[in-house]
Design a protein around this motif. Structure first.
Motif, short mmCIF file in Angstrom:
data_model
loop_
_atom_site.label_atom_id
_atom_site.label_comp_id
_atom_site.label_asym_id
_atom_site.label_seq_id
_atom_site.Cartn_x
_atom_site.Cartn_y
_atom_site.Cartn_z
N ASN A 1 0.80 -1.22 0.00
CA ASN A 1 0.00 0.00 0.00
C ASN A 1 0.83 1.27 0.00
OD1 ASN A 1 -2.45 -1.19 -0.21
ND2 ASN A 1 -2.96 -1.07 1.94
N ASP A 2 2.12 1.18 0.00
CA ASP A 2 2.98 2.37 -0.03
C ASP A 2 2.60 3.39 1.03
OD1 ASP A 2 4.37 1.28 -2.13
OD2 ASP A 2 3.34 2.44 -3.67
N GLY A 3 1.94 2.95 2.12
CA GLY A 3 1.54 3.85 3.18
C GLY A 3 0.31 4.68 2.89
N HIS A 4 -0.39 4.38 1.81
CA HIS A 4 -1.57 5.16 1.45
C HIS A 4 -2.85 4.45 1.88
CE1 HIS A 4 1.20 7.35 -1.17
NE2 HIS A 4 0.32 8.31 -1.11
N ASP A 5 -3.82 5.25 2.26
CA ASP A 5 -5.16 4.77 2.56
C ASP A 5 -5.84 4.52 1.21
OD1 ASP A 5 -7.89 4.55 3.04
OD2 ASP A 5 -7.93 6.15 4.53
N VAL B 1 -7.60 -4.90 -0.76
CA VAL B 1 -7.14 -4.17 -1.94
C VAL B 1 -5.79 -3.53 -1.64
CG1 VAL B 1 -7.66 -2.28 -3.54
CG2 VAL B 1 -9.52 -3.71 -2.67
N ASP B 2 -4.84 -3.74 -2.53
CA ASP B 2 -3.53 -3.12 -2.43
C ASP B 2 -3.43 -2.03 -3.49
OD1 ASP B 2 -2.62 -4.75 -0.40
OD2 ASP B 2 -1.62 -6.16 -1.73
N VAL B 3 -2.61 -1.04 -3.22
CA VAL B 3 -2.36 0.02 -4.18
C VAL B 3 -0.86 0.24 -4.31
CG1 VAL B 3 -2.54 1.89 -2.50
CG2 VAL B 3 -2.98 2.36 -4.90
N GLU B 4 -0.43 0.47 -5.53
CA GLU B 4 0.98 0.74 -5.79
C GLU B 4 1.08 1.98 -6.65
OE1 GLU B 4 4.79 -1.35 -7.97
OE2 GLU B 4 3.11 -2.60 -7.34
N LEU B 5 1.96 2.89 -6.26
CA LEU B 5 2.18 4.13 -7.00
C LEU B 5 3.57 4.10 -7.61
CD1 LEU B 5 0.93 6.72 -4.34
CD2 LEU B 5 -0.38 5.70 -6.20
N ASP B 6 3.65 4.42 -8.89
CA ASP B 6 4.95 4.62 -9.53
C ASP B 6 5.15 6.12 -9.62
OD1 ASP B 6 5.33 1.92 -9.82
OD2 ASP B 6 4.81 1.87 -11.95
N ARG B 7 6.12 6.62 -8.89
CA ARG B 7 6.40 8.05 -8.82
C ARG B 7 7.24 8.52 -9.99
NH1 ARG B 7 3.20 10.53 -5.23
NH2 ARG B 7 2.90 9.23 -3.41
N GLN B 8 6.96 9.73 -10.43
CA GLN B 8 7.82 10.37 -11.43
C GLN B 8 9.10 10.77 -10.74
OE1 GLN B 8 6.02 13.63 -13.47
NE2 GLN B 8 4.55 12.35 -14.52
N ALA C 1 -1.85 1.69 -9.42
CA ALA C 1 -2.40 0.36 -9.66
C ALA C 1 -3.10 -0.14 -8.40
CB ALA C 1 -1.28 -0.60 -10.06
N PHE C 2 -4.35 -0.54 -8.57
CA PHE C 2 -5.10 -1.17 -7.50
C PHE C 2 -5.15 -2.66 -7.81
CE2 PHE C 2 -6.59 3.17 -7.56
CZ PHE C 2 -6.70 3.50 -6.22
N GLU C 3 -4.88 -3.47 -6.80
CA GLU C 3 -4.86 -4.92 -7.00
C GLU C 3 -5.68 -5.60 -5.91
OE1 GLU C 3 -1.68 -8.61 -7.02
OE2 GLU C 3 -0.95 -6.57 -7.21
N LEU C 4 -6.53 -6.53 -6.33
CA LEU C 4 -7.29 -7.31 -5.38
C LEU C 4 -6.40 -8.43 -4.86
CD1 LEU C 4 -10.65 -7.59 -7.35
CD2 LEU C 4 -10.03 -5.95 -5.58
N ALA C 5 -6.32 -8.54 -3.55
CA ALA C 5 -5.49 -9.56 -2.91
C ALA C 5 -6.31 -10.25 -1.85
CB ALA C 5 -4.25 -8.92 -2.29
N ALA C 6 -5.81 -11.37 -1.36
CA ALA C 6 -6.53 -12.12 -0.32
C ALA C 6 -6.77 -11.28 0.92
CB ALA C 6 -5.74 -13.39 0.04
N GLY D 1 -10.78 7.78 -3.66
CA GLY D 1 -11.67 8.94 -3.63
C GLY D 1 -11.07 10.15 -4.31
N ALA D 2 -9.75 10.28 -4.23
CA ALA D 2 -9.07 11.43 -4.83
C ALA D 2 -9.12 11.40 -6.35
CB ALA D 2 -7.62 11.49 -4.36
N ILE D 3 -9.26 10.21 -6.92
CA ILE D 3 -9.26 10.11 -8.39
C ILE D 3 -10.60 9.62 -8.93
CG2 ILE D 3 -6.76 9.79 -8.53
CD1 ILE D 3 -7.33 6.77 -8.92
N GLU D 4 -11.66 9.77 -8.13
CA GLU D 4 -12.94 9.21 -8.53
C GLU D 4 -13.68 10.00 -9.60
OE1 GLU D 4 -15.64 8.97 -5.24
OE2 GLU D 4 -15.47 11.08 -4.80
N ASP D 5 -13.32 11.25 -9.84
CA ASP D 5 -14.07 12.02 -10.84
C ASP D 5 -13.20 12.37 -12.04
OD1 ASP D 5 -13.14 15.03 -10.63
OD2 ASP D 5 -13.29 14.28 -8.58
N ASP D 6 -13.86 12.68 -13.15
CA ASP D 6 -13.17 12.98 -14.40
C ASP D 6 -12.21 14.15 -14.27
OD1 ASP D 6 -14.40 10.94 -15.81
OD2 ASP D 6 -16.02 12.20 -16.54
N CYS D 7 -12.58 15.18 -13.53
CA CYS D 7 -11.73 16.37 -13.39
C CYS D 7 -10.40 16.00 -12.75
CB CYS D 7 -12.46 17.44 -12.58
SG CYS D 7 -11.50 18.96 -12.37
#
Length: 113
Positions: A2-6, A92-99, A84-89, A12-18
């Motif tokens: 989870n890279d320390g992220h909720d 849900v896990d999330v992985e961020l690739d930083r610039q 990337a969101f991944e379903l795991a046992a 929720g931060a990326i849920e809308d088109d804007c």
């Protein structure tokens, strides 16, 4: 990982088109609020609200642009290339690739010698 992220807050931060449009258009070039409002087809106050949420999740950063007359204003750039969101046992896990900036890439090259 989870890279320390909720996961819920990040989703929720990326849920809308804007918000997603802001991240896409700022990957290659940092843009001002008015440029982002035009790109998203929304008002500047809406862009400011989305930027605040994206900054809270460390998905975007503010920089300063100085114009030819010496005035300065904020511009915004994405700090991630991939989310990337991944379903795991375990859930849900999330992985961020930083610039990485030019200085960081140079440091990585020097360290690899």
């Amino acid at each position: 990982m989870n890279d320390g992220h909720d996961v819920a807050a990040l989703a929720g931060a990326i849920e809308d088109d804007c918000s997603r449009t802001i991240l896409v258009v700022t990957q290659e070039e940092a843009l001002s609020v008015s440029e982002l409002a035009d790109a998203c087809g929304v008002s500047e106050p809406t862009v400011y609200r989305r930027l605040e949420t994206l900054r809270e999740q460390e998905l975007i950063e503010e920089r300063t642009r100085i114009d030819a007359e010496g005035h300065h204003y904020g511009i915004y750039a994405a700090t991630v290339d991939r989310i990337a969101f991944e379903l795991a046992a375990e859930g849900v896990d999330v992985e961020l690739d930083r610039q990485t900036g030019m200085a960081d890439r140079f440091t990585d090259i020097v360290r690899s010698w």
